[in-house]
Write an enzyme that holds these catalytic residues in place. Sequence first.
Site, PDB file in Angstrom:
ATOM      1  CD  GLU A  41     -16.165   8.540  -6.049  1.00 34.84           C
ATOM      2  OE1 GLU A  41     -15.745   9.667  -5.751  1.00 34.84           O
ATOM      3  OE2 GLU A  41     -15.231   7.622  -6.558  1.00 34.84           O
ATOM      4  CE  LYS A  75     -11.404   6.437 -15.471  1.00 38.16           C
ATOM      5  NZ  LYS A  75     -12.222   7.385 -14.803  1.00 38.16           N
TER       6      LYS A  75
HETATM    7  N1  PSU Z   1     -10.561   7.742 -10.578  1.00 36.43           N
HETATM    8  C1  PSU Z   1     -11.464   7.792 -11.431  1.00 36.43           C
HETATM    9  N2  PSU Z   1     -12.362   8.515 -11.606  1.00 36.43           N
HETATM   10  C2  PSU Z   1     -12.761   9.457 -10.649  1.00 36.43           C
HETATM   11  C3  PSU Z   1     -11.902   9.542  -9.481  1.00 36.43           C
HETATM   12  C4  PSU Z   1     -10.445   8.935  -9.326  1.00 36.43           C
HETATM   13  O1  PSU Z   1     -11.651   6.844 -12.547  1.00 36.43           O
HETATM   14  O2  PSU Z   1     -13.642  10.319 -10.450  1.00 36.43           O
HETATM   15  C5  PSU Z   1     -11.866  10.552  -8.274  1.00 36.43           C
HETATM   16  C6  PSU Z   1     -12.279   9.546  -7.132  1.00 36.43           C
HETATM   17  O3  PSU Z   1     -13.176  10.387  -6.358  1.00 36.43           O
HETATM   18  C7  PSU Z   1     -10.951   9.415  -6.226  1.00 36.43           C
HETATM   19  C8  PSU Z   1     -10.568  10.790  -6.732  1.00 36.43           C
HETATM   20  O4  PSU Z   1     -11.118   9.150  -5.047  1.00 36.43           O
HETATM   21  O5  PSU Z   1     -10.858  11.191  -8.059  1.00 36.43           O
HETATM   22  C9  PSU Z   1      -8.992  10.770  -6.469  1.00 36.43           C
HETATM   23  O6  PSU Z   1      -8.411  12.040  -6.771  1.00 36.43           O
HETATM   24  P1  PSU Z   1      -7.210  12.688  -6.377  1.00 36.43           P
HETATM   25  O7  PSU Z   1      -6.030  11.900  -7.256  1.00 36.43           O
HETATM   26  O8  PSU Z   1      -6.888  14.116  -6.722  1.00 36.43           O
HETATM   27  O9  PSU Z   1      -6.780  12.125  -4.890  1.00 36.43           O
END
Ligand code: PSU
Length: 307
Positions: free
Chosen positions: A28, A162
Site C-alpha cells: 500500500e 494498533k
Molecule cells: N494503521 C497503521 N498505519 C497506517 C494505517 C493504518 O498502523 O498507516 C493506514 C492504512 O492505510 C489503513 C488506513 O488502511 O490507515 C486506515 O485509515 P482509516 O482508519 O481512516 O480507514
Amino acid sequence: MIVTDVSIRLGDEVKAALANGLPVVALESTIVSHGLPRPDNLRVAREIEQAVRDNGAVPATIGMVGGRLVAGLDDEALTRLAVGEKVAKLSVRDLAVAAALHADGATTVASTAAVAAAVGIGVFATGGLGGVHREASQTFDESADLITLSQTPIAVVCAGVKSILDVGATLERLETLGVGVVGYQTDRFPGFFIRDSGFGVDWRLDSAAQVAAAMRAQRDQGVHRGALIVANPLPEDEQLDRQLHDRTLADGLAIVERDRVTGKQVTPVLLSHFHSATGGQSLAVNVRIILRNAALAAQIAVAAAQR
Ligand code: PSU
Ligand code: MN
C-alpha cells in the site's frame, strides 16, 4: 470497449510476473504518504520493495498518479507519492472521484486490497490494518478496511491493529464480516507495536506453505470470498517498551480529543504523535514490522505460486 486513462495500469515487471504466474506482493502507499514521517518514508518504501525482492517475489506498490491507478509504481511515481504536497488518502469510495480530478493519491489497506484482487494479486503486505476506533459507539468511526476485506479475496500480512484502535471491537467486526484471521506462529492477536494485543485468535498457521494451502483451499472451495488476515507479530525482544507504549497512547488519545480530530485524520494524527513522542523508537519498530511483513508475504506468494 474504449480503454480510458482511469483503468488500472500495471508496472512492466508486475505485468510480466502476473502473466507468467510468478509471485507478486501488493504493497500500500498510504503508509508511505501518510503513515510514516518524511523524509524516512521514501527510503522505507524502497526498503519494503527490496524485502519483497530479497524473498523471491515482485513488489507491486499500488497508488494513484495523475488520476491513474497503478499497480507497480516505478521509482519516479513512488517518489511523487512520498514527497508530494497534495497526495490524497484514498479508500475505495474515493477512487473514481479522484481519478476524475486527475489527483495523486495513496491507497489504504481497503483500496490496495481491492485493486490488487482486481488485477489478480493474491498476497498483500502492510503494517497494521484500520479497524474500529475507540469512540466508535458514539462516532461510528470504523475503517472501510474491514468491510472491504470482507468482500476481497486476498491474504493480508499485517501485525494486527494498533492499540490506538479498539482491538476487541475490531476482532468482533472481523468475525461478523466473515474475514479470516490466523496467527502466524502465534495464538495471540498482535497489537502492532506490541506482540500481544491481549486477545487470542482461533486459528494458527506455522509456515508460508500452510498459509498458501489455506489460500488454495479457499479458492478451490469457492465458498468464502473474503480476505485472510495473516497476523505476524514482532519477536518478543523487538517490541516497543510497554510503559512507553501505554503512556504515548494515553497522551495521543487526549490530543485527538482536545483538538477534536475526527474522521480519516484520526489515524495519521495518532501515528505522527507516536513517532514524535517516542523519539523515533516507534518509527524504528514500525519499519521493522513492515519489512518483516513484506518478507513473509513474499514467502507466502512464492509458496502459492508452486503447485
Ligand atoms: N494503521 C497503521 N498505519 C497506517 C494505517 C493504518 O498502523 O498507516 C493506514 C492504512 O492505510 C489503513 C488506513 O488502511 O490507515 C486506515 O485509515 P482509516 O482508519 O481512516 O480507514
Ligand atoms: Mn475512519
